[in-house]
Design a protein around this motif. Structure first.
Motif, PDB file in Angstrom:
ATOM      1  N   ASN A  70       0.687  -1.538   0.142  1.00  0.00           N
ATOM      2  CA  ASN A  70      -0.153  -0.015   0.344  1.00  0.00           C
ATOM      3  C   ASN A  70       0.987   1.443   0.277  1.00  0.00           C
ATOM      4  O   ASN A  70       2.027   1.357   1.064  1.00  0.00           O
ATOM      5  CB  ASN A  70      -1.149  -0.276   1.214  1.00  0.00           C
ATOM      6  CG  ASN A  70      -2.207   1.034   1.645  1.00  0.00           C
ATOM      7  OD1 ASN A  70      -1.946   1.865   0.953  1.00  0.00           O
ATOM      8  ND2 ASN A  70      -2.859   0.521   1.832  1.00  0.00           N
ATOM      9  N   ARG A  71       0.500   1.868  -0.615  1.00  0.00           N
ATOM     10  CA  ARG A  71       1.773   3.079  -1.075  1.00  0.00           C
ATOM     11  C   ARG A  71       1.259   3.961  -0.333  1.00  0.00           C
ATOM     12  O   ARG A  71       2.020   5.193   0.233  1.00  0.00           O
ATOM     13  CB  ARG A  71       1.793   3.722  -2.333  1.00  0.00           C
ATOM     14  CG  ARG A  71       1.876   3.056  -3.764  1.00  0.00           C
ATOM     15  CD  ARG A  71       2.095   3.555  -4.759  1.00  0.00           C
ATOM     16  NE  ARG A  71       2.235   2.069  -5.842  1.00  0.00           N
ATOM     17  CZ  ARG A  71       2.579   2.367  -7.113  1.00  0.00           C
ATOM     18  NH1 ARG A  71       2.389   3.403  -7.842  1.00  0.00           N
ATOM     19  NH2 ARG A  71       3.448   1.373  -7.721  1.00  0.00           N
ATOM     20  N   VAL A  72       0.420   4.607  -0.118  1.00  0.00           N
ATOM     21  CA  VAL A  72      -0.328   5.170   0.756  1.00  0.00           C
ATOM     22  C   VAL A  72      -0.055   5.071   2.537  1.00  0.00           C
ATOM     23  O   VAL A  72       0.854   6.081   3.507  1.00  0.00           O
ATOM     24  CB  VAL A  72      -1.978   6.124   0.991  1.00  0.00           C
ATOM     25  CG1 VAL A  72      -2.602   6.680   2.016  1.00  0.00           C
ATOM     26  CG2 VAL A  72      -2.419   6.368  -0.530  1.00  0.00           C
ATOM     27  N   HIS A  73      -0.423   3.262   3.429  1.00  0.00           N
ATOM     28  CA  HIS A  73      -0.198   2.918   4.392  1.00  0.00           C
ATOM     29  C   HIS A  73       1.035   1.814   4.442  1.00  0.00           C
ATOM     30  O   HIS A  73       0.824   1.388   3.992  1.00  0.00           O
ATOM     31  CB  HIS A  73      -1.048   2.439   4.783  1.00  0.00           C
ATOM     32  CG  HIS A  73      -2.377   3.551   5.445  1.00  0.00           C
ATOM     33  ND1 HIS A  73      -3.647   3.188   5.793  1.00  0.00           N
ATOM     34  CD2 HIS A  73      -1.976   4.810   6.056  1.00  0.00           C
ATOM     35  CE1 HIS A  73      -4.185   4.299   6.872  1.00  0.00           C
ATOM     36  NE2 HIS A  73      -3.513   5.349   6.570  1.00  0.00           N
ATOM     37  N   GLN A  74       1.990   2.465   4.047  1.00  0.00           N
ATOM     38  CA  GLN A  74       3.017   1.737   3.825  1.00  0.00           C
ATOM     39  C   GLN A  74       3.331  -0.041   4.183  1.00  0.00           C
ATOM     40  O   GLN A  74       4.138  -0.691   4.486  1.00  0.00           O
ATOM     41  CB  GLN A  74       4.640   2.805   3.663  1.00  0.00           C
ATOM     42  CG  GLN A  74       4.320   3.455   2.572  1.00  0.00           C
ATOM     43  CD  GLN A  74       5.834   4.097   2.040  1.00  0.00           C
ATOM     44  OE1 GLN A  74       6.509   3.912   2.139  1.00  0.00           O
ATOM     45  NE2 GLN A  74       5.574   4.460   0.776  1.00  0.00           N
ATOM     46  N   ASP A  75       3.143   0.291   5.485  1.00  0.00           N
ATOM     47  CA  ASP A  75       2.630  -0.631   6.708  1.00  0.00           C
ATOM     48  C   ASP A  75       2.032  -1.805   6.101  1.00  0.00           C
ATOM     49  O   ASP A  75       2.207  -3.229   7.068  1.00  0.00           O
ATOM     50  CB  ASP A  75       2.043  -0.307   7.490  1.00  0.00           C
ATOM     51  CG  ASP A  75       2.192  -1.453   9.233  1.00  0.00           C
ATOM     52  OD1 ASP A  75       2.669  -2.487   9.174  1.00  0.00           O
ATOM     53  OD2 ASP A  75       0.887  -1.804   9.250  1.00  0.00           O
ATOM     54  N   GLU A  76       0.998  -1.750   4.906  1.00  0.00           N
ATOM     55  CA  GLU A  76      -0.374  -3.157   4.361  1.00  0.00           C
ATOM     56  C   GLU A  76       0.524  -3.709   3.340  1.00  0.00           C
ATOM     57  O   GLU A  76       0.677  -2.887   2.283  1.00  0.00           O
ATOM     58  CB  GLU A  76      -1.542  -2.270   4.760  1.00  0.00           C
ATOM     59  CG  GLU A  76      -1.981  -2.015   5.915  1.00  0.00           C
ATOM     60  CD  GLU A  76      -3.482  -1.417   5.666  1.00  0.00           C
ATOM     61  OE1 GLU A  76      -4.121  -1.005   6.607  1.00  0.00           O
ATOM     62  OE2 GLU A  76      -3.899  -0.501   4.358  1.00  0.00           O
ATOM     63  N   ILE A  77       0.627  -4.704   2.951  1.00  0.00           N
ATOM     64  CA  ILE A  77       0.269  -5.244   1.312  1.00  0.00           C
ATOM     65  C   ILE A  77      -0.285  -5.992   1.635  1.00  0.00           C
ATOM     66  O   ILE A  77      -1.526  -7.193   2.435  1.00  0.00           O
ATOM     67  CB  ILE A  77       1.567  -5.895   2.092  1.00  0.00           C
ATOM     68  CG1 ILE A  77       3.369  -5.470   2.192  1.00  0.00           C
ATOM     69  CG2 ILE A  77       1.980  -7.028   0.963  1.00  0.00           C
ATOM     70  CD1 ILE A  77       4.448  -5.965   2.641  1.00  0.00           C
ATOM     71  N   ALA A 114      -4.765   1.633  -5.006  1.00  0.00           N
ATOM     72  CA  ALA A 114      -4.743   3.023  -5.605  1.00  0.00           C
ATOM     73  C   ALA A 114      -3.999   4.059  -4.941  1.00  0.00           C
ATOM     74  O   ALA A 114      -3.076   3.525  -3.902  1.00  0.00           O
ATOM     75  CB  ALA A 114      -6.068   3.289  -4.881  1.00  0.00           C
ATOM     76  N   THR A 115      -3.186   4.580  -5.146  1.00  0.00           N
ATOM     77  CA  THR A 115      -2.535   4.913  -5.455  1.00  0.00           C
ATOM     78  C   THR A 115      -2.438   6.728  -4.418  1.00  0.00           C
ATOM     79  O   THR A 115      -1.722   7.165  -3.157  1.00  0.00           O
ATOM     80  CB  THR A 115      -1.557   6.125  -7.022  1.00  0.00           C
ATOM     81  OG1 THR A 115      -2.873   7.448  -7.218  1.00  0.00           O
ATOM     82  CG2 THR A 115      -0.948   5.307  -7.675  1.00  0.00           C
ATOM     83  N   LYS A 116      -3.717   7.175  -4.230  1.00  0.00           N
ATOM     84  CA  LYS A 116      -4.486   7.994  -2.965  1.00  0.00           C
ATOM     85  C   LYS A 116      -5.077   7.560  -2.072  1.00  0.00           C
ATOM     86  O   LYS A 116      -5.379   8.206  -1.005  1.00  0.00           O
ATOM     87  CB  LYS A 116      -4.459   9.818  -3.677  1.00  0.00           C
ATOM     88  CG  LYS A 116      -3.271   9.933  -4.756  1.00  0.00           C
ATOM     89  CD  LYS A 116      -3.777  10.935  -5.150  1.00  0.00           C
ATOM     90  CE  LYS A 116      -2.860  11.656  -6.982  1.00  0.00           C
ATOM     91  NZ  LYS A 116      -3.906  13.048  -6.932  1.00  0.00           N
ATOM     92  N   ASP A 117      -5.517   6.557  -2.299  1.00  0.00           N
ATOM     93  CA  ASP A 117      -6.426   5.708  -1.534  1.00  0.00           C
ATOM     94  C   ASP A 117      -6.739   4.473  -0.500  1.00  0.00           C
ATOM     95  O   ASP A 117      -5.958   3.574  -1.193  1.00  0.00           O
ATOM     96  CB  ASP A 117      -8.112   5.582  -2.170  1.00  0.00           C
ATOM     97  CG  ASP A 117      -9.096   5.377  -0.714  1.00  0.00           C
ATOM     98  OD1 ASP A 117      -8.485   4.833  -0.187  1.00  0.00           O
ATOM     99  OD2 ASP A 117      -9.760   4.780  -0.969  1.00  0.00           O
TER     100      ASP A 117
END
Length: 112
Positions: A27-34, A70-73
């Motif tokens: 996840n590019r927004v929450h980089q802790d999530e995959i 999503a890149t922003k969500d």
């Protein structure tokens, strides 16, 4: 699955699975999530820092060929299929919407 710290070339966190993942996307927004798509047809959400992976959906149809956040969500990602359909996942609401390209409101498409 493992998360690496590229500058130090060290593993930050590991997650063991019975079978190998098919697709993985961070996840590019929450980089802790995959988001992880498994061979058994489940989609898992892995919170790296807490080392917790939960099944968020079981797919009872064809296997996706693409998985993208999503890149922003921070709460949405999409999976795409060979028949040109796609599914949109909303992790905040634990919902999934499957869209077929043959749906009139999205235009028709006969390809894969």
């Amino acid at each position: 699955a493992a998360v690496w710290d590229v500058p130090t070339e060290k593993v930050v966190q590991k997650l063991q699975f019975k079978d190998a993942p098919i697709l993985v996307q961070y996840n590019r927004v929450h980089q802790d999530e995959i988001a992880i798509l498994m061979q058994d047809g489940t989609v898992r959400l892995w919170a790296v820092k807490s080392d917790n992976a939960v099944v968020i959906r079981e797919l009872n149809y064809s296997t996706p060929t693409v998985l993208r956040w999503a890149t922003k969500d921070a709460h949405r990602f999409v999976t795409g299929y060979g028949d040109s359909s796609f599914s949109i996942f909303n992790t905040a609401q634990n919902k999934m919407t499957k869209v077929k390209c043959s749906d009139d409101k999205f235009g028709t498409h006969d390809g894969g």
